[in-house]
Write an enzyme that holds these catalytic residues in place. Structure first.
Site, PDB file in Angstrom:
ATOM      1  N   GLU A 119      33.196  48.267   8.518  1.00 49.84           N
ATOM      2  CA  GLU A 119      32.262  48.605   9.609  1.00 49.84           C
ATOM      3  C   GLU A 119      31.084  47.641   9.640  1.00 49.84           C
ATOM      4  O   GLU A 119      30.491  47.414  10.685  1.00 49.84           O
ATOM      5  CB  GLU A 119      31.815  50.050   9.477  1.00 49.84           C
ATOM      6  CG  GLU A 119      33.032  50.947   9.644  1.00 49.84           C
ATOM      7  CD  GLU A 119      32.767  52.292  10.252  1.00 49.84           C
ATOM      8  OE1 GLU A 119      31.629  52.756  10.184  1.00 49.84           O
ATOM      9  OE2 GLU A 119      33.731  52.875  10.787  1.00 49.84           O
ATOM     10  N   THR A 144      42.865  53.757   8.736  1.00 52.54           N
ATOM     11  CA  THR A 144      42.769  53.004   9.996  1.00 52.54           C
ATOM     12  C   THR A 144      42.072  51.656   9.864  1.00 52.54           C
ATOM     13  O   THR A 144      42.327  50.744  10.632  1.00 52.54           O
ATOM     14  CB  THR A 144      41.942  53.824  11.003  1.00 52.54           C
ATOM     15  OG1 THR A 144      40.764  54.294  10.338  1.00 52.54           O
ATOM     16  CG2 THR A 144      42.723  54.984  11.556  1.00 52.54           C
ATOM     17  N   CYS A 153      43.950  58.813  12.894  1.00 55.57           N
ATOM     18  CA  CYS A 153      43.140  58.911  11.677  1.00 55.57           C
ATOM     19  C   CYS A 153      44.013  59.406  10.518  1.00 55.57           C
ATOM     20  O   CYS A 153      44.600  60.496  10.594  1.00 55.57           O
ATOM     21  CB  CYS A 153      42.003  59.894  11.938  1.00 55.57           C
ATOM     22  SG  CYS A 153      40.890  60.110  10.546  1.00 55.57           S
ATOM     23  N   ASN A 154      44.080  58.619   9.456  1.00 56.45           N
ATOM     24  CA  ASN A 154      44.885  59.011   8.295  1.00 56.45           C
ATOM     25  C   ASN A 154      44.334  60.279   7.664  1.00 56.45           C
ATOM     26  O   ASN A 154      45.084  61.156   7.239  1.00 56.45           O
ATOM     27  CB  ASN A 154      44.879  57.896   7.257  1.00 56.45           C
ATOM     28  CG  ASN A 154      45.721  56.718   7.679  1.00 56.45           C
ATOM     29  OD1 ASN A 154      46.822  56.520   7.201  1.00 56.45           O
ATOM     30  ND2 ASN A 154      45.223  55.933   8.625  1.00 56.45           N
ATOM     31  N   THR A 155      43.000  60.381   7.593  1.00 57.28           N
ATOM     32  CA  THR A 155      42.384  61.546   6.960  1.00 57.28           C
ATOM     33  C   THR A 155      42.702  62.807   7.766  1.00 57.28           C
ATOM     34  O   THR A 155      43.101  63.828   7.201  1.00 57.28           O
ATOM     35  CB  THR A 155      40.858  61.347   6.847  1.00 57.28           C
ATOM     36  OG1 THR A 155      40.609  60.131   6.134  1.00 57.28           O
ATOM     37  CG2 THR A 155      40.197  62.492   6.128  1.00 57.28           C
ATOM     38  N   TYR A 166      35.186  60.945   8.206  1.00 56.35           N
ATOM     39  CA  TYR A 166      35.967  62.124   7.848  1.00 56.35           C
ATOM     40  C   TYR A 166      36.436  62.018   6.390  1.00 56.35           C
ATOM     41  O   TYR A 166      36.710  63.026   5.744  1.00 56.35           O
ATOM     42  CB  TYR A 166      37.215  62.225   8.729  1.00 56.35           C
ATOM     43  CG  TYR A 166      37.004  62.812  10.112  1.00 56.35           C
ATOM     44  CD1 TYR A 166      35.750  62.917  10.699  1.00 56.35           C
ATOM     45  CD2 TYR A 166      38.107  63.261  10.839  1.00 56.35           C
ATOM     46  CE1 TYR A 166      35.596  63.443  11.978  1.00 56.35           C
ATOM     47  CE2 TYR A 166      37.963  63.803  12.107  1.00 56.35           C
ATOM     48  CZ  TYR A 166      36.705  63.891  12.678  1.00 56.35           C
ATOM     49  OH  TYR A 166      36.572  64.426  13.928  1.00 56.35           O
ATOM     50  N   GLY A 167      36.520  60.792   5.903  1.00 58.05           N
ATOM     51  CA  GLY A 167      37.150  60.516   4.610  1.00 58.05           C
ATOM     52  C   GLY A 167      36.470  61.141   3.414  1.00 58.05           C
ATOM     53  O   GLY A 167      37.048  61.224   2.336  1.00 58.05           O
ATOM     54  N   ASP A 212      40.760  59.546  16.723  1.00 57.62           N
ATOM     55  CA  ASP A 212      40.321  59.061  15.399  1.00 57.62           C
ATOM     56  C   ASP A 212      38.894  59.554  15.146  1.00 57.62           C
ATOM     57  O   ASP A 212      38.179  59.940  16.074  1.00 57.62           O
ATOM     58  CB  ASP A 212      40.360  57.531  15.343  1.00 57.62           C
ATOM     59  CG  ASP A 212      39.956  57.009  13.963  1.00 57.62           C
ATOM     60  OD1 ASP A 212      40.480  57.533  12.963  1.00 57.62           O
ATOM     61  OD2 ASP A 212      39.090  56.125  13.879  1.00 57.62           O
TER      62      ASP A 212
END
Ligand code: DGL
Length: 272
Positions: A150, A186, A73-75, A42-43, A10
């Site tokens: 976060e 995530t 990680c979805n991105t 990353y998004g 991730d």
């Protein structure tokens, strides 16, 4: 005769929600987790940059013994699954297809709302995966949700208000009756209580972390890496973590995502 070593990748801490789901479903395995904390988020990055970072990190996991890679990680899945697969010599499972598949199983009226980072939504990876399965999708980038999680504001009035504004823009017009909210990031599983309160009651929440863990379990059942001898099965799960930013910060923040203390964290310096 060894049990599987699963590498989970991730951009940072969020993928620990996928690791958590994996640990619940597949406890007899060893896990290596790589969080690219120095280079997150990353998004908000380009596909080229995400692919470069993700390939470096997944190669590191493979070099350290991962026999199967889970792109939590979805991105990274949305933007870089093909380059990661091209660079790997072990099976690679991303989160987009398992999430879309689960949404397809749950949705009755074939209308799904998807939320994720700017980059994930901009790639339309979920839209394509859902349309391939005969569903209509409306996508919505929710860039404020990652920093709120976060910050630890998972059950905070500000987060609830932000989530309400985003979801109001999704569940409207032709999509007011969409019956699935697909969590394409995530970090969002931690917001489930808030999202449950603000999403329409008729919409089921589908979490790509859980669906991905199920796909990994199926893959291992179909192609078990080897049969572990009894003493191997009894041995406690080996959990090793690699982070590109501070190991101490990873231990502290990561425990919140994993729901248990994190011990063995090694700092990794990936050279440019
Ligand atoms: N892991 C990312 C995702 O699932 C969220 C955090 C980031 O932007 O790096 O899309």
């Amino acid at each position: 005769m060894r049990r599987p070593t699963i590498g989970v990748f991730d951009s940072g801490f969020g993928g620990l929600t996928v690791l958590k789901a994996l640990l619940e479903l597949i406890p007899v395995a060893d896990y290596l987790y790589f969080g690219d904390t120095a280079r997150l988020p990353y998004g908000s990055k380009s596909a080229q940059t995400v692919a470069k970072y993700a390939v470096e990190a997944t190669q590191y996991l493979e070099q350290h013994g991962a026999g199967l890679l889970v792109i939590a990680c979805n991105t990274a899945t949305a933007l870089a699954l093909d380059p990661i697969r091209d660079a790997s010599s072990v099976p690679v499972i991303g989160v987009v297809d398992p999430g879309a598949e689960r949404a397809s199983m749950v949705s009755e009226n074939r209308k799904v709302a998807v939320i994720g980072t700017e980059a994930t939504i901009g790639s339309h990876a979920y839209l394509r995966a859902l349309e391939m399965r005969g569903l209509e999708a409306r996508e919505k980038a929710c860039p404020l949700l990652v920093p709120l999680v976060e910050e630890g504001w998972v059950d905070h009035p500000v987060t609830e208000q932000v989530a309400r504004i985003y979801l109001e823009e999704v569940f409207t017009d032709g999509f007011a009756n969409a019956d699935v909210l697909l969590l394409g990031c995530t970090h969002y599983p931690l917001l489930k209580p808030v999202l449950r309160r603000v999403a329409p009651q008729h919409a089921a929440i589908v979490d790509s972390a859980e669906s991905t863990a199920q796909v990994v379990a199926e893959q291992l059942r179909l192609a078990p890496p080897s049969v572990a001898p009894p003493q191997e099965r009894l041995r406690p799960t080996l959990l090793r973590f690699f982070a590109t930013d501070s190991a101490e910060k990873f231990r502290r923040l990561g425990a919140r995502f994993l729901g248990r203390p994190i011990e063995d964290v090694q700092h990794v310096d990936l050279k440019e």
